[in-house]
Each structure stands twice: as structure tokens, then as C-alpha cells.
Enzyme design. Structure first.
Site, PDB file in Angstrom:
ATOM      1  N   CYS A  29       0.831  -1.201   0.000  1.00  0.00           N
ATOM      2  CA  CYS A  29       0.000   0.000   0.000  1.00  0.00           C
ATOM      3  C   CYS A  29       0.868   1.255   0.000  1.00  0.00           C
ATOM      4  O   CYS A  29       1.526   1.538  -0.997  1.00  0.00           O
ATOM      5  CB  CYS A  29      -0.980  -0.070   1.165  1.00  0.00           C
ATOM      6  SG  CYS A  29      -2.415   0.964   0.901  1.00  0.00           S
TER       7      CYS A  29
ATOM      8  N   HIS B 102      -3.173  -5.264   1.358  1.00  0.00           N
ATOM      9  CA  HIS B 102      -2.535  -5.687   2.601  1.00  0.00           C
ATOM     10  C   HIS B 102      -2.708  -7.190   2.784  1.00  0.00           C
ATOM     11  O   HIS B 102      -3.680  -7.611   3.420  1.00  0.00           O
ATOM     12  CB  HIS B 102      -3.190  -4.977   3.790  1.00  0.00           C
ATOM     13  CG  HIS B 102      -2.954  -3.503   3.833  1.00  0.00           C
ATOM     14  ND1 HIS B 102      -1.860  -2.944   4.444  1.00  0.00           N
ATOM     15  CD2 HIS B 102      -3.656  -2.474   3.330  1.00  0.00           C
ATOM     16  CE1 HIS B 102      -1.906  -1.632   4.329  1.00  0.00           C
ATOM     17  NE2 HIS B 102      -2.997  -1.320   3.651  1.00  0.00           N
TER      18      HIS B 102
ATOM     19  N   GLU C 227      -1.107  -8.970   4.778  1.00  0.00           N
ATOM     20  CA  GLU C 227      -0.891  -9.269   6.201  1.00  0.00           C
ATOM     21  C   GLU C 227      -2.182  -9.175   7.000  1.00  0.00           C
ATOM     22  O   GLU C 227      -2.293  -9.757   8.075  1.00  0.00           O
ATOM     23  CB  GLU C 227       0.194  -8.339   6.779  1.00  0.00           C
ATOM     24  CG  GLU C 227      -0.221  -6.911   7.087  1.00  0.00           C
ATOM     25  CD  GLU C 227      -0.300  -5.995   5.874  1.00  0.00           C
ATOM     26  OE1 GLU C 227      -0.161  -6.489   4.733  1.00  0.00           O
ATOM     27  OE2 GLU C 227      -0.529  -4.784   6.054  1.00  0.00           O
TER      28      GLU C 227
END
Ligand code: GLN
Length: 182
Positions: free
Chosen positions: A67, A162, A164
């Protein structure tokens, strides 16, 4: 950053937080997290990190930007704030906040042939978009309409989204493979 550190630790890496140039020289790879790219840019210049990160990129250190991190690794950006700079390295043009308005946050399942099955569960949060890629850039994932949201050029990886946040580990795995072979 905690989510990145968690995935990297699960994958067997030793993780250190890097805020200052001397901390960068102690690691073999760098994850640049999400956040606000214009703020990260300004802080990195104030703390001498822009120069150090540019030198590390030139020396071939693997890096993975998610990002805002992707924005910072882009050679060219559109819709940056006045005077916004990047570290560069990825021969791409990235548009900030490309999904503005009502869908500024959304989730999608992405086809990512380079990563195989299953599709990538991607979380987009005020995300940027890769508008154009240079000849040496590999596209790793696209939205269903074909727009590019994950790229790799040599040891540099970038995703608009993202992984994660959704527990998707394949990009971090790929990053650690780059670190091991660097
Ligand atoms: N919109 C932010 C920027 O321009 C990026 C958002 C994010 O990292 N989730 O930097």
C-alpha cells in the site's frame, strides 16, 4: 507492522524494526508497511532514511512495500501531495488513493498466476493502483478488470493491498526467498 512481523516470524525470519539508518544496515531485507505515504516520505527525509533506503535499493537489498509502501517504492506517482517524493526502485507509475469515494476500502479475490492457487484474498484500504509498468516489471496480480495491483522487479515487491491483514502469506514467502538468495 505487527501483522508483517507476525507473518515473517511464522515463516522463520528474524524480525527487527527499522527506524534509523544504522538499523537498516543490520538487516538483509526491508518491509515498508502501509500508512500514509506522504508522512512516511517526510519522516524518512527528516531521519536520514530516504538516502539510506535509496542506497540499499541501489545495492540490491530486497524490499516489499504494501500500500503506502508500494507508493514509496514507485519511481513515479500521481496524485501525491505537493512535493511528495519516493524512494523509487520499481519502474512503475502508481496512483495514490485510486479507489476513492465509497469503495475506498474493499476486499477481493485476485488471480495471481505467479503464486498459484488459491486466489489471493486481498484487503484494499485507501489503496493505490499501478497505472503503468516498465518492461522489466513482472505483474503478480490483477483485479478482475485487469488493473494491476501487485508487481515485482528483481528484488523489489509491491502490492496495493494488505496481505498481512487477511493472513495471506505467499508474498512474504516470496520476499523471504528473495532475501535468502540475495
Ligand atoms: N492512501 C495512503 C497513502 O496515500 C495509503 C493507504 C495505506 O497504506 N493503507 O499513502
Amino acid at each position: 507492522m505487527r501483522e508483517h512481523a507476525g507473518i515473517l516470524t511464522d515463516l522463520g525470519a528474524d524480525v527487527e524494526l527499522v527506524r534509523r539508518p544504522f538499523e537498516l544496515s543490520a538487516v538483509d531485507g526491508l518491509v515498508i508497511p502501509g500508512g500514509e505515504s506522504s508522512v512516511i516520505d517526510k519522516l524518512s527525509r527528516a531521519f536520514g532514511m530516504q538516502q539510506s533506503i535509496r542506497e540499499a535499493i541501489a545495492a540490491g537489498m530486497p524490499m516489499y512495500g504494501t500500500c503506502a509502501g508500494l507508493i514509496l517504492l514507485a519511481e513515479r506517482i500521481t496524485d501525491g501531495i505537493a512535493g511528495q517524493q519516493t524512494f523509487g526502485g520499481l519502474d512503475v507509475t502508481v496512483q495514490r488513493n485510486a479507489f476513492g469515494g465509497q469503495i475506498d476500502s474493499f476486499e477481493a479475490y485476485l488471480d495471481a498466476p505467479a503464486l498459484g492457487e488459491p486466489p489471493v484474498h486481498a484487503v484494499f484500504i485507501r489503496a493505490p493502483l499501478v497505472q503503468s509498468v516498465g518492461p522489466d516489471v513482472e505483474t503478480l496480480a490483477r483485479l478482475h478488470d485487469g488493473r494491476v495491483v501487485a508487481v515485482q522487479q528483481g528484488p523489489l515487491l509491491g502490492t496495493s493491498f494488505h496481505p498481512e491483514v487477511s493472513g495471506e502469506q505467499r508474498f512474504h514467502r516470496r520476499f523471504l526467498d528473495l532475501v535468502r538468495t540475495a
